[in-house]
Design a protein around this motif. Sequence first.
Motif, PDB file in Angstrom:
ATOM      1  N   LYS A 478      49.628 106.451 108.370  1.00  0.00           N
ATOM      2  CA  LYS A 478      49.363 105.461 107.313  1.00  0.00           C
ATOM      3  C   LYS A 478      48.738 104.203 107.900  1.00  0.00           C
ATOM      4  CE  LYS A 478      51.606 103.066 103.454  1.00  0.00           C
ATOM      5  NZ  LYS A 478      52.887 102.818 102.748  1.00  0.00           N
ATOM      6  N   HIS A 479      49.289 103.745 109.031  1.00  0.00           N
ATOM      7  CA  HIS A 479      48.761 102.535 109.676  1.00  0.00           C
ATOM      8  C   HIS A 479      47.347 102.763 110.215  1.00  0.00           C
ATOM      9  CE1 HIS A 479      53.111 100.907 110.390  1.00  0.00           C
ATOM     10  NE2 HIS A 479      52.665 100.679 109.157  1.00  0.00           N
ATOM     11  N   SER A 480      47.056 104.007 110.568  1.00  0.00           N
ATOM     12  CA  SER A 480      45.725 104.325 111.112  1.00  0.00           C
ATOM     13  C   SER A 480      44.726 104.701 110.015  1.00  0.00           C
ATOM     14  CB  SER A 480      45.830 105.487 112.109  1.00  0.00           C
ATOM     15  OG  SER A 480      46.749 105.191 113.131  1.00  0.00           O
ATOM     16  N   GLY A 481      45.186 104.759 108.768  1.00  0.00           N
ATOM     17  CA  GLY A 481      44.301 105.111 107.659  1.00  0.00           C
ATOM     18  C   GLY A 481      43.908 106.568 107.634  1.00  0.00           C
ATOM     19  N   ILE A 482      44.752 107.448 108.212  1.00  0.00           N
ATOM     20  CA  ILE A 482      44.452 108.876 108.298  1.00  0.00           C
ATOM     21  C   ILE A 482      45.112 109.619 107.139  1.00  0.00           C
ATOM     22  CG2 ILE A 482      44.788 110.973 109.668  1.00  0.00           C
ATOM     23  CD1 ILE A 482      44.748 109.139 112.149  1.00  0.00           C
ATOM     24  N   GLN A 483      44.345 110.472 106.469  1.00  0.00           N
ATOM     25  CA  GLN A 483      44.879 111.266 105.366  1.00  0.00           C
ATOM     26  C   GLN A 483      44.683 112.747 105.652  1.00  0.00           C
ATOM     27  OE1 GLN A 483      42.911 109.875 101.838  1.00  0.00           O
ATOM     28  NE2 GLN A 483      44.358 108.213 101.535  1.00  0.00           N
ATOM     29  N   LYS A 484      45.630 113.551 105.198  1.00  0.00           N
ATOM     30  CA  LYS A 484      45.539 115.005 105.385  1.00  0.00           C
ATOM     31  C   LYS A 484      44.529 115.588 104.407  1.00  0.00           C
ATOM     32  CE  LYS A 484      48.465 119.161 105.508  1.00  0.00           C
ATOM     33  NZ  LYS A 484      47.641 119.995 104.653  1.00  0.00           N
ATOM     34  N   GLU A 485      43.684 116.473 104.897  1.00  0.00           N
ATOM     35  CA  GLU A 485      42.708 117.143 104.042  1.00  0.00           C
ATOM     36  C   GLU A 485      43.435 118.063 103.067  1.00  0.00           C
ATOM     37  OE1 GLU A 485      38.811 120.120 104.439  1.00  0.00           O
ATOM     38  OE2 GLU A 485      39.985 119.574 106.201  1.00  0.00           O
ATOM     39  N   PRO A 486      43.190 117.912 101.759  1.00  0.00           N
ATOM     40  CA  PRO A 486      43.888 118.771 100.793  1.00  0.00           C
ATOM     41  C   PRO A 486      43.369 120.198 100.837  1.00  0.00           C
ATOM     42  CG  PRO A 486      42.261 117.408  99.663  1.00  0.00           C
ATOM     43  CD  PRO A 486      42.283 116.962 101.092  1.00  0.00           C
ATOM     44  N   GLY A 487      44.282 121.157 100.626  1.00  0.00           N
ATOM     45  CA  GLY A 487      43.884 122.559 100.571  1.00  0.00           C
ATOM     46  C   GLY A 487      43.092 122.844  99.312  1.00  0.00           C
ATOM     47  N   CYS A 488      42.017 123.620  99.442  1.00  0.00           N
ATOM     48  CA  CYS A 488      41.163 123.956  98.300  1.00  0.00           C
ATOM     49  C   CYS A 488      40.752 125.414  98.418  1.00  0.00           C
ATOM     50  CB  CYS A 488      39.929 123.055  98.282  1.00  0.00           C
ATOM     51  SG  CYS A 488      38.750 123.439  96.967  1.00  0.00           S
ATOM     52  N   SER A 489      40.939 126.176  97.344  1.00  0.00           N
ATOM     53  CA  SER A 489      40.542 127.586  97.313  1.00  0.00           C
ATOM     54  C   SER A 489      39.525 127.797  96.203  1.00  0.00           C
ATOM     55  CB  SER A 489      41.760 128.491  97.081  1.00  0.00           C
ATOM     56  OG  SER A 489      42.672 128.384  98.151  1.00  0.00           O
ATOM     57  N   SER A 490      38.522 128.640  96.481  1.00  0.00           N
ATOM     58  CA  SER A 490      37.481 128.893  95.486  1.00  0.00           C
ATOM     59  C   SER A 490      37.303 130.389  95.279  1.00  0.00           C
ATOM     60  CB  SER A 490      36.153 128.261  95.924  1.00  0.00           C
ATOM     61  OG  SER A 490      35.713 128.811  97.145  1.00  0.00           O
ATOM     62  N   ILE A 491      36.827 130.734  94.090  1.00  0.00           N
ATOM     63  CA  ILE A 491      36.575 132.132  93.734  1.00  0.00           C
ATOM     64  C   ILE A 491      35.345 132.158  92.848  1.00  0.00           C
ATOM     65  CG2 ILE A 491      38.256 131.923  91.837  1.00  0.00           C
ATOM     66  CD1 ILE A 491      38.732 134.943  92.069  1.00  0.00           C
ATOM     67  N   GLU A 492      34.471 133.140  93.072  1.00  0.00           N
ATOM     68  CA  GLU A 492      33.256 133.269  92.273  1.00  0.00           C
ATOM     69  C   GLU A 492      33.457 134.334  91.196  1.00  0.00           C
ATOM     70  OE1 GLU A 492      28.460 134.020  92.932  1.00  0.00           O
ATOM     71  OE2 GLU A 492      29.913 135.084  94.172  1.00  0.00           O
ATOM     72  N   VAL A 493      33.215 133.947  89.953  1.00  0.00           N
ATOM     73  CA  VAL A 493      33.301 134.870  88.821  1.00  0.00           C
ATOM     74  C   VAL A 493      32.080 134.638  87.930  1.00  0.00           C
ATOM     75  CG1 VAL A 493      34.609 135.557  86.781  1.00  0.00           C
ATOM     76  CG2 VAL A 493      35.829 134.923  88.875  1.00  0.00           C
ATOM     77  N   ASP A 494      31.356 135.707  87.637  1.00  0.00           N
ATOM     78  CA  ASP A 494      30.160 135.630  86.790  1.00  0.00           C
ATOM     79  C   ASP A 494      29.165 134.591  87.295  1.00  0.00           C
ATOM     80  OD1 ASP A 494      31.165 137.600  85.110  1.00  0.00           O
ATOM     81  OD2 ASP A 494      32.219 136.134  83.852  1.00  0.00           O
ATOM     82  N   ASN A 495      28.900 134.638  88.615  1.00  0.00           N
ATOM     83  CA  ASN A 495      27.922 133.759  89.265  1.00  0.00           C
ATOM     84  C   ASN A 495      28.272 132.279  89.198  1.00  0.00           C
ATOM     85  OD1 ASN A 495      25.991 135.723  90.198  1.00  0.00           O
ATOM     86  ND2 ASN A 495      25.439 136.034  88.053  1.00  0.00           N
ATOM     87  N   LYS A 496      29.542 131.978  88.943  1.00  0.00           N
ATOM     88  CA  LYS A 496      29.985 130.593  88.947  1.00  0.00           C
ATOM     89  C   LYS A 496      31.181 130.455  89.882  1.00  0.00           C
ATOM     90  CE  LYS A 496      31.472 126.755  85.992  1.00  0.00           C
ATOM     91  NZ  LYS A 496      31.841 126.328  84.620  1.00  0.00           N
ATOM     92  N   VAL A 497      31.161 129.416  90.719  1.00  0.00           N
ATOM     93  CA  VAL A 497      32.239 129.197  91.685  1.00  0.00           C
ATOM     94  C   VAL A 497      33.280 128.267  91.066  1.00  0.00           C
ATOM     95  CG1 VAL A 497      32.835 128.289  93.962  1.00  0.00           C
ATOM     96  CG2 VAL A 497      30.702 129.554  93.648  1.00  0.00           C
ATOM     97  N   HIS A 498      34.542 128.714  91.048  1.00  0.00           N
ATOM     98  CA  HIS A 498      35.661 127.937  90.490  1.00  0.00           C
ATOM     99  C   HIS A 498      36.559 127.486  91.640  1.00  0.00           C
ATOM    100  CE1 HIS A 498      34.769 129.513  86.378  1.00  0.00           C
ATOM    101  NE2 HIS A 498      34.307 130.531  87.094  1.00  0.00           N
ATOM    102  N   GLU A 499      36.860 126.192  91.697  1.00  0.00           N
ATOM    103  CA  GLU A 499      37.655 125.630  92.792  1.00  0.00           C
ATOM    104  C   GLU A 499      39.028 125.189  92.287  1.00  0.00           C
ATOM    105  OE1 GLU A 499      34.189 123.863  95.752  1.00  0.00           O
ATOM    106  OE2 GLU A 499      35.263 122.480  94.434  1.00  0.00           O
ATOM    107  N   PHE A 500      40.050 125.356  93.156  1.00  0.00           N
ATOM    108  CA  PHE A 500      41.419 124.995  92.802  1.00  0.00           C
ATOM    109  C   PHE A 500      42.078 124.217  93.943  1.00  0.00           C
ATOM    110  CE2 PHE A 500      40.412 128.832  90.433  1.00  0.00           C
ATOM    111  CZ  PHE A 500      40.836 128.512  89.139  1.00  0.00           C
TER     112      PHE A 500
END
Length: 620
Positions: A478-500
């Motif tokens: 916190k003092h160093s201003g460091i944040q954890k990268e959030p987990g993100c998962s994606s899946i492609e359905v009908d030529n569109k990429v959906h991210e969660f």
Amino acid sequence: MSSSPTPLVTTTPTHRQHPPSIDRLTFLVDKSKSINHLLQTHALLLRHGLHHHPILNFKLQRSYASLGRLDYTVALFQRTHNPSIFFWTSIIHSHAQCGLHDLALMYYTQMLTNGVEPNCFTFSAVMKTCPLRPGKALHSQTIKLGFDSDLYVRTGLVDVYARAGDVVSARQLFDTMPEKSLVSLTAMITCYAKRGEVEEARVLFDGMEERDVVCWNVMIDGYAQHGMPNEALLLFRKMLVAKIKPNELTVLSLLSACGQLGALESGRWLHSYIENNGIQVNAHVGTALIDMYSKCGSLEDARLVFDMIDEKDVVAWNSMIVGYAMHGFSRDALQLFHEMCRLSCQPTDITFIGVLSACAYAGLVSEGRAFFSSMKDEYGIEPKIEHYGCMVNLLSRAGQLEEAYEFVKNMKIDPDPVLWGTLLGACRLHSNITLGEEIAEFLLGQNLANSGTFILLSNIYAAAGNWDGVARVRTLMKHSGIQKEPGCSSIEVDNKVHEFLAGDRRSPRSKEIYMMIKEMNQWLKAHGYTPQIDTVLHDLGERGKEQSLEVHSEKLAIAFGLISTQPGTTIKIVKNLRVCSDCHAVTKIISKITGRKIVMRDRNRFHHFANGSCSCGDYW
């Protein structure tokens, strides 16, 4: 009988025939489509004593250069008496077009030494490949000779500064141009795009009244190279609407974008577009297709493309070997390596990254040691940081942490944060808190710690239930201003990429997704599944930890895949971080219950889940 065609060069003595007109000879030189035809025309000029004619000589030089015979161009130039500025400009332009930067500058210097003053076309020619330092000298000369306001010269100067990454100078020149050419706009877009300033590049791009394939390619590649693959694909669709025909460079950038997203459907559509629109599947395009299919989880398609490439270069072999390695098919990777060597294709440093990665993913310690030694001993390849990283990964994941630590301390080159992160991650995997603390303290003391160091140390403490240690590390973060990268998962359905993201409710089908999550939980309990709450790195109650696990991004993506695709089809997911052990266990069970194959690409590798097991053998 039809009469024989009149030969281009006759054997009749020259004094008995009239020479063709200069216009006719100029036409013949300009229209020569092959070197043989041009040589015949040149012979005709010699026969009539017109080879010294200034216009024809100039045209001959340009034509030889355009047909790839720069040696003939140089020979003609050297025989030209007192060449004019047009001849000097031509020889400079010819070398610049061939990428011979130093020779182009050498001819420019010789021209000045011979007292010939450059014109605006000379400056434009020499600036095409000019590095920054001589470019600044040329800039001064244009000011001195009064050419700095010329549109072509100023465009060339913008290009010089843009290519060198001097954005400030390029922008100053660009902003003061009364008229912006397509070339100058493209140069500026290339300079902001290359530096990652893609939003500014897009503003310039959108403001262009005219766009050719070059500026479309620059903008698409800028998105693809700076982590914005979705935007690259969207811009490509606009390119097609604008009826601009893509070329090889376009598809190379787009295949990279598809690979980043794991967008297999889009990648397959692009492959079909390549085949149906006359774009040659040469070694470059073929390698890009192999890389795309590998990253999108379809090794079968990657291998089909690999087998269809007639003349495979080492890059194509490397791409297929790396593809096998990251999917965990280590034996296939090693078999392909041996086949490559048998066919006398010399391996490179990239080849050994693939081979050593294959050994690390399969726990092949002795094989990995042998390959690492053979790099320098047999092939004369000096190990780089990536090769050392593969060895550290191999040793540490096999539980040989102390040996891995000694290996790092005795390296001939300085270890980077990625390598230290590999070692710290292994300390967490094998619950070696003592060594993890020692490494972290060393990194902190040497000012080598980064965000990953703090996060991994926090994870080590959390896995051991040392919440005081977790609190201390998070306070430092916190003092160093460091944040954890959030987990993100994606899946492609009908030529569109959906991210969660974890706990995500942004999807229009969020209600259905969470209903499927509830149904999945019932399946899991019926099969004796117990949540692995020790993987939750927060000080929550037992039920809180279970609820946290239920909504991990991977599980949301799987749920979306189950409700959005046909039964029996493969579900493909891409995650930006390493898959956690609980999600890994759940995905194995889901694949067995549903009869679905689930392919998941995480930060480290691919996992192929089928019938209750994973291709990684639970070793990742």
